[in-house]
Design an enzyme around this catalytic site. Structure first.
Site, PDB file in Angstrom:
ATOM      1  N   ALA A 249      12.053   8.841  33.311  1.00  0.00           N
ATOM      2  CA  ALA A 249      12.014   8.931  34.782  1.00  0.00           C
ATOM      3  C   ALA A 249      12.927   7.934  35.485  1.00  0.00           C
ATOM      4  CB  ALA A 249      10.591   8.790  35.324  1.00  0.00           C
ATOM      5  N   ALA A 250      13.771   7.228  34.736  1.00  0.00           N
ATOM      6  CA  ALA A 250      14.690   6.288  35.384  1.00  0.00           C
ATOM      7  C   ALA A 250      15.616   7.015  36.356  1.00  0.00           C
ATOM      8  CB  ALA A 250      15.506   5.548  34.323  1.00  0.00           C
ATOM      9  N   GLY A 251      16.192   8.137  35.898  1.00  0.00           N
ATOM     10  CA  GLY A 251      17.067   8.914  36.770  1.00  0.00           C
ATOM     11  C   GLY A 251      16.320   9.522  37.936  1.00  0.00           C
ATOM     12  N   ASP A 252      15.121  10.020  37.687  1.00  0.00           N
ATOM     13  CA  ASP A 252      14.321  10.617  38.761  1.00  0.00           C
ATOM     14  C   ASP A 252      13.958   9.582  39.820  1.00  0.00           C
ATOM     15  OD1 ASP A 252      14.348  13.077  37.453  1.00  0.00           O
ATOM     16  OD2 ASP A 252      12.506  12.656  36.369  1.00  0.00           O
TER      17      ASP A 252
END
Length: 305
Positions: A249-252
Site C-alpha cells: 500500500a505504499a503506492g496507494d
C-alpha cells in the site's frame, strides 16, 4: 474540501509474513498470518478519508463474509459506500500477500467480484460523479469500465487521475482522458514501450504519454523518490528516510496523500511533499489499510529527506 470519487477494486488481503520468500518448489514456515482490508481502489479511498477528504467509492464485493467485513471497514473510515454493489455470482476479491524480513512483498490477486462491474454500475451512480471534483482510477477492474468511467468523468468536466496498476497495455482511448497519470517505473515502461533505466529515459517516456493526451505525470521511484512532469518541465522529489517494515500500500498511500492535498488546492510541490510523508509512515507499519495514517499523524511526522 472538494469531494473525491474513487472507482476501483476492493479486496481482502491474506497476509503471510516469512523470513524469506519461498523459491519455486520450496516450502518455508510462516511467522504470522492476518486478514487485512485492501484492494487498490479501497486503499486509496480510505487513505484520502483518513486524511480528511470527502470521499465516495464505486466498486463491487461478493455476497459473502469478506464483503460484509470490507464494507464495514470502508464505511467506518468515513468513505461513502453507496456506490459499492454486491455480486451474487462471484466471491469478494482477495489478494494473497507474502512479506519477507526485508519488507519486500509478492502478491497474487484473485479479482472475483471486482471484474463483475458493468457500465450500468457507473450510470446508476452518476450523481457521485456530478458531486465530485476529482475521479481516481486504477486497473484492478475491467479496462472497459475504466475507459467508460474516464469518458463520463471528462464529459462532466472532472479532473481524472489514473494509477495504471497492475501494469498492462491500455488503449489510447483510456490514456487521452487522463489528466494525472501516476505510474511507477515498471508501469511507465509497459505503457510507453520505452526503457526507463535513467532519468532521461523516464522523461522521454513521459513525453510520449503526454503526446497521447496525458496532461501531467508523477512517476514514483520507490526509495529514490518521484518525478513530476508536465508541459513546462520536470521536478524531482526525495523520500523521507524511515525503517521500512512492509511496503504493501505504499503506492496507494502516496496517491491518496497527493490527491487529498491536491483537492484542497495545494500546489504540486506541497502535494508531493505531503504524499511523501504519507508514504513514509505507511511503510513503517504492516498491512494495507491498517498501515494508512491519519491527518494528525502526517502533520506530526518529523522525517528527514
Amino acid at each position: 474540501m472538494s469531494k473525491i470519487l474513487v472507482v476501483g477494486s476492493i479486496n481482502m488481503d491474506l497476509v503471510t509474513r516469512v523470513s524469506k520468500a519461498p523459491k519455486t518448489g520450496e516450502t518455508v514456515l510462516g511467522e504470522d498470518f492476518k486478514q487485512i482490508p485492501g484492494g487498490k481502489g479501497a486503499n486509496q479511498a480510505v487513505a484520502m478519508a483518513r486524511l480528511g477528504s470527502d470521499v465516495a467509492m464505486i466498486g463491487m464485493v461478493g455476497e459473502d463474509s469478506f464483503g460484509d467485513t470490507l464494507l464495514y471497514a470502508i464505511k467506518k473510515d468515513g468513505v461513502d459506500i453507496s456506490g459499492i454493489g454486491r455480486c451474487s455470482s462471484k466471491s469478494t476479491g482477495i489478494a494473497t500477500i507474502v512479506v519477507d524480513d526485508d519488507a519486500n512483498n509478492s502478491i497474487i490477486v484473485v479479482s472475483g467480484a471486482n471484474f463483475e462491474m458493468k457500465k450500468e454500475d457507473i450510470d446508476k451512480n452518476i450523481k457521485l460523479y456530478e458531486d465530485s471534483k476529482i475521479v481516481v482510477h486504477q486497473l484492478e477492474t475491467p479496462l472497459d469500465i475504466v475507459e467508460y468511467s474516464l469518458k463520463v468523468s471528462k464529459a462532466l468536466g472532472k479532473t481524472t487521475i489514473l494509477n495504471p496498476a497492475p501494469a498492462k497495455s491500455m488503449s489510447d482511448e483510456i490514456i487521452k482522458n487522463v489528466d494525472y497519470l501516476i505510474p511507477n517505473e515498471t508501469e511507465l515502461e509497459i505503457l510507453s514501450g520505452m526503457p526507463v533505466k535513467t532519468k532521461e529515459d523516464i522523461l522521454l517516456a513521459c513525453r510520449k504519454m503526454m503526446e497521447k493526451g496525458v496532461k501531467k505525470l508523477i512517476v514514483t521511484l520507490g526509495s529514490k523518490g518521484a518525478i513530476y512532469v508536465d508541459s513546462e518541465g520536470s521536478k524531482e522529489f526525495g523520500v523521507y528516510k524511515v525503517e521500512a517494515v512492509d511496503t504493501t500500500a505504499a503506492g496507494d498511500s502516496f496517491i491518496g496523500g497527493f490527491t487529498a492535498a491536491f483537492s484542497e488546492g495545494k500546489p504540486v510541490e506541497e502535494a508531493m511533499d505531503f504524499a511523501a510523508k504519507v508514504g513514509a509512515i505507511t511503510v513503517t507499519r504492516e498491512g494495507a489499510q491498517t498501515s494508512l495514517p491519519t491527518l494528525d499523524e502526517v502533520r506530526n511526522f518529523k522525517g528527514v529527506v
